[in-house]
Design a protein around this motif. Structure first.
Motif, PDB file in Angstrom:
ATOM      1  N   ILE A 112      -5.472  53.117 -11.102  1.00 21.27           N
ATOM      2  CA  ILE A 112      -6.146  52.934 -12.392  1.00 21.27           C
ATOM      3  C   ILE A 112      -5.567  53.905 -13.413  1.00 21.27           C
ATOM      4  CG2 ILE A 112      -8.350  53.196 -13.611  1.00 21.27           C
ATOM      5  CD1 ILE A 112      -9.676  51.976 -11.133  1.00 21.27           C
ATOM      6  N   GLY A 113      -5.268  53.368 -14.596  1.00 16.42           N
ATOM      7  CA  GLY A 113      -4.677  54.174 -15.658  1.00 16.42           C
ATOM      8  C   GLY A 113      -3.165  54.249 -15.585  1.00 16.42           C
ATOM      9  N   THR A 114      -2.578  53.583 -14.605  1.00 17.30           N
ATOM     10  CA  THR A 114      -1.117  53.543 -14.481  1.00 17.30           C
ATOM     11  C   THR A 114      -0.655  52.091 -14.629  1.00 17.30           C
ATOM     12  OG1 THR A 114      -0.963  53.089 -12.102  1.00 17.30           O
ATOM     13  CG2 THR A 114      -1.329  55.394 -12.768  1.00 17.30           C
ATOM     14  N   PRO A 115       0.634  51.887 -14.829  1.00 15.73           N
ATOM     15  CA  PRO A 115       1.139  50.502 -14.905  1.00 15.73           C
ATOM     16  C   PRO A 115       0.847  49.684 -13.652  1.00 15.73           C
ATOM     17  CG  PRO A 115       2.770  52.029 -15.773  1.00 15.73           C
ATOM     18  CD  PRO A 115       1.678  52.870 -15.168  1.00 15.73           C
ATOM     19  N   ALA A 116       0.665  50.330 -12.521  1.00 17.18           N
ATOM     20  CA  ALA A 116       0.382  49.612 -11.276  1.00 17.18           C
ATOM     21  C   ALA A 116      -0.980  48.920 -11.288  1.00 17.18           C
ATOM     22  CB  ALA A 116       0.471  50.572 -10.090  1.00 17.18           C
ATOM     23  N   ALA A 117      -1.867  49.295 -12.210  1.00 13.89           N
ATOM     24  CA  ALA A 117      -3.186  48.662 -12.304  1.00 13.89           C
ATOM     25  C   ALA A 117      -3.127  47.312 -13.001  1.00 13.89           C
ATOM     26  CB  ALA A 117      -4.162  49.568 -13.040  1.00 13.89           C
ATOM     27  N   THR A 118      -2.005  47.007 -13.627  1.00 10.02           N
ATOM     28  CA  THR A 118      -1.834  45.754 -14.358  1.00 10.02           C
ATOM     29  C   THR A 118      -0.839  44.864 -13.628  1.00 10.02           C
ATOM     30  OG1 THR A 118      -2.298  46.834 -16.460  1.00 10.02           O
ATOM     31  CG2 THR A 118      -1.131  44.735 -16.565  1.00 10.02           C
ATOM     32  N   ASP A 119      -1.187  43.587 -13.539  1.00 11.82           N
ATOM     33  CA  ASP A 119      -0.316  42.653 -12.844  1.00 11.82           C
ATOM     34  C   ASP A 119      -0.373  41.299 -13.539  1.00 11.82           C
ATOM     35  OD1 ASP A 119       1.445  41.682 -10.966  1.00 11.82           O
ATOM     36  OD2 ASP A 119       0.124  41.998  -9.248  1.00 11.82           O
ATOM     37  N   THR A 120       0.595  40.465 -13.231  1.00  4.31           N
ATOM     38  CA  THR A 120       0.593  39.099 -13.742  1.00  4.31           C
ATOM     39  C   THR A 120      -0.632  38.371 -13.193  1.00  4.31           C
ATOM     40  OG1 THR A 120       2.992  39.066 -13.816  1.00  4.31           O
ATOM     41  CG2 THR A 120       1.891  36.935 -13.808  1.00  4.31           C
ATOM     42  N   TYR A 121      -1.253  37.565 -14.033  1.00  3.89           N
ATOM     43  CA  TYR A 121      -2.420  36.780 -13.621  1.00  3.89           C
ATOM     44  C   TYR A 121      -2.071  35.311 -13.793  1.00  3.89           C
ATOM     45  CZ  TYR A 121      -7.351  35.512 -13.078  1.00  3.89           C
ATOM     46  OH  TYR A 121      -8.539  35.008 -12.617  1.00  3.89           O
ATOM     47  N   ASN A 122      -2.361  34.516 -12.788  1.00  5.59           N
ATOM     48  CA  ASN A 122      -2.102  33.089 -12.879  1.00  5.59           C
ATOM     49  C   ASN A 122      -3.344  32.341 -12.418  1.00  5.59           C
ATOM     50  OD1 ASN A 122      -1.200  30.438 -12.737  1.00  5.59           O
ATOM     51  ND2 ASN A 122       0.860  31.047 -12.138  1.00  5.59           N
ATOM     52  N   SER A 123      -3.999  31.678 -13.359  1.00  6.77           N
ATOM     53  CA  SER A 123      -5.237  30.966 -13.038  1.00  6.77           C
ATOM     54  C   SER A 123      -4.971  29.652 -12.328  1.00  6.77           C
ATOM     55  CB  SER A 123      -6.029  30.672 -14.311  1.00  6.77           C
ATOM     56  OG  SER A 123      -5.375  29.669 -15.075  1.00  6.77           O
ATOM     57  N   GLY A 124      -3.735  29.153 -12.419  1.00  2.00           N
ATOM     58  CA  GLY A 124      -3.489  27.809 -11.918  1.00  2.00           C
ATOM     59  C   GLY A 124      -4.193  26.808 -12.810  1.00  2.00           C
ATOM     60  N   PRO A 125      -4.306  25.571 -12.376  1.00  2.00           N
ATOM     61  CA  PRO A 125      -4.949  24.554 -13.219  1.00  2.00           C
ATOM     62  C   PRO A 125      -6.449  24.806 -13.385  1.00  2.00           C
ATOM     63  CG  PRO A 125      -4.379  23.639 -11.082  1.00  2.00           C
ATOM     64  CD  PRO A 125      -3.811  25.019 -11.121  1.00  2.00           C
ATOM     65  N   LEU A 126      -6.971  24.464 -14.550  1.00  2.00           N
ATOM     66  CA  LEU A 126      -8.410  24.535 -14.809  1.00  2.00           C
ATOM     67  C   LEU A 126      -9.052  23.216 -14.395  1.00  2.00           C
ATOM     68  CD1 LEU A 126      -8.429  26.200 -18.343  1.00  2.00           C
ATOM     69  CD2 LEU A 126      -8.469  27.305 -16.101  1.00  2.00           C
ATOM     70  N   THR A 127     -10.277  23.296 -13.881  1.00  2.00           N
ATOM     71  CA  THR A 127     -11.005  22.109 -13.437  1.00  2.00           C
ATOM     72  C   THR A 127     -12.322  22.002 -14.187  1.00  2.00           C
ATOM     73  OG1 THR A 127     -10.044  22.292 -11.226  1.00  2.00           O
ATOM     74  CG2 THR A 127     -12.026  20.946 -11.440  1.00  2.00           C
ATOM     75  N   ASN A 128     -12.594  20.829 -14.744  1.00  2.00           N
ATOM     76  CA  ASN A 128     -13.875  20.567 -15.387  1.00  2.00           C
ATOM     77  C   ASN A 128     -14.936  20.523 -14.294  1.00  2.00           C
ATOM     78  OD1 ASN A 128     -16.179  19.269 -16.513  1.00  2.00           O
ATOM     79  ND2 ASN A 128     -14.904  18.291 -18.065  1.00  2.00           N
ATOM     80  N   GLU A 129     -15.933  21.416 -14.366  1.00  2.00           N
ATOM     81  CA  GLU A 129     -16.967  21.490 -13.338  1.00  2.00           C
ATOM     82  C   GLU A 129     -17.858  20.252 -13.309  1.00  2.00           C
ATOM     83  OE1 GLU A 129     -18.045  24.157 -10.845  1.00  2.00           O
ATOM     84  OE2 GLU A 129     -15.888  23.967 -11.068  1.00  2.00           O
ATOM     85  N   GLU A 130     -17.946  19.529 -14.428  1.00  2.00           N
ATOM     86  CA  GLU A 130     -18.812  18.351 -14.484  1.00  2.00           C
ATOM     87  C   GLU A 130     -18.131  17.105 -13.938  1.00  2.00           C
ATOM     88  OE1 GLU A 130     -19.808  18.380 -18.602  1.00  2.00           O
ATOM     89  OE2 GLU A 130     -21.026  20.190 -18.407  1.00  2.00           O
ATOM     90  N   THR A 131     -16.812  16.987 -14.138  1.00  2.00           N
ATOM     91  CA  THR A 131     -16.094  15.786 -13.697  1.00  2.00           C
ATOM     92  C   THR A 131     -15.187  16.044 -12.498  1.00  2.00           C
ATOM     93  OG1 THR A 131     -14.195  16.190 -15.144  1.00  2.00           O
ATOM     94  CG2 THR A 131     -16.064  14.925 -16.069  1.00  2.00           C
TER      95      THR A 131
END
Length: 197
Positions: A112-131
Motif C-alpha cells: 500500500i502506497g507503492t506502485p505495487a498496490a496498483t494493477d491493471t483491472y479488467n472487468s470483462g463483459p458486463l451483464t444486464n442483471e435483469e435480462t
C-alpha cells in the motif's frame, strides 16, 4: 449537503448535464487453494460492498472486500478504488487499505502506497442483471454485473489459488425518507431534509 449527492447543483439528484450516475455495489466470491495448500486461510469467501459512478464511458468504483478465511481463522477487510472503460472493460485498481486478519493483510499492506498496490483491472463483459445478456451500453440498465477472477500466487501455501467473484452494480430505486432526491441507500443523512443539510 450529502457527500454522496453526485449532482449538488441539481436538487433532485438526476443525471442532468452529464452528472455521474450513482450505483450501489454488492457481490460475492471465493478463493480456493490448490490441493496441496498448507494454510487454511488461503481458502476464503468474499463479500463486496461499495459504490460506483459513471462518468462518460468510465465506471469509477470504491469497493470493500470482506475476506472471510474459512474454518473461523479470521476476517480481513480490503479496500480499493479504481475505474474501467465500460466498452472495453480495461482500467486499473489500487488497494488502499487492509485491516483485520494479519495473515491476509501483511502481504497486502507492504504494497500500500507503492506502485505495487496498483494493477491493471479488467472487468470483462458486463451483464444486464435483469435480462442476463451481455451489454456494451448502460442506457436503460438499472443493474449490471461483471466477473472478477484469476489466479493468485499463494507462494508458501502450495502454488496458485483460484479467485472467482461476481460484482453487481445497482441504481438505488428505494425509499427517499427525507425527500431530497437521494435514495436512502446512498444518503448519508436519510432523515434530514435537504434544506437542513
Amino acid at each position: 449537503m450529502d457527500i454522496n449527492d453526485y449532482c449538488p447543483e441539481d436538487p433532485r439528484g438526476t443525471t442532468i448535464n452529464d452528472c455521474p450516475v450513482a450505483y450501489v455495489i454488492s457481490g460475492a466470491g471465493s478463493l480456493r487453494p490448490p490441493a496441496n495448500a498448507e494454510y487454511s486461510y488461503v481458502q476464503s469467501d468474499y463479500v463486496y460492498t461499495g459504490s460506483a459512478t459513471i462518468t462518460g464511458n468510465s465506471l469509477f468504483f470504491t469497493i470493500e472486500q470482506e475476506t472471510i478465511a474459512l474454518g473461523g481463522v479470521g476476517t480481513a477487510f480490503i479496500s480499493s478504488i479504481g475505474f474501467f472503460d465500460i466498452t472495453t472493460g480495461v482500467g486499473q485498481a489500487t488497494i488502499t487499505n487492509c485491516t483485520g486478519f494479519i495473515e491476509i493483510c501483511r502481504p497486502i499492506n507492504t504494497n500500500i502506497g507503492t506502485p505495487a498496490a496498483t494493477d491493471t483491472y479488467n472487468s470483462g463483459p458486463l451483464t444486464n442483471e435483469e435480462t442476463n445478456q451481455v451489454i456494451t451500453s448502460l442506457d436503460g440498465v438499472n443493474s449490471f454485473s461483471w466477473f472478477q477472477g484469476g489466479e493468485i500466487d499463494a507462494t508458501g501455501s502450495g502454488g496458485f489459488a483460484t479467485s472467482s467473484s461476481t460484482i453487481i452494480a445497482t441504481q438505488p430505486t428505494g425509499r427517499d425518507a427525507d425527500g431530497d432526491g437521494i435514495s436512502d441507500e446512498l444518503d448519508l443523512c436519510p432523515n434530514t431534509p435537504q434544506v437542513l443539510q
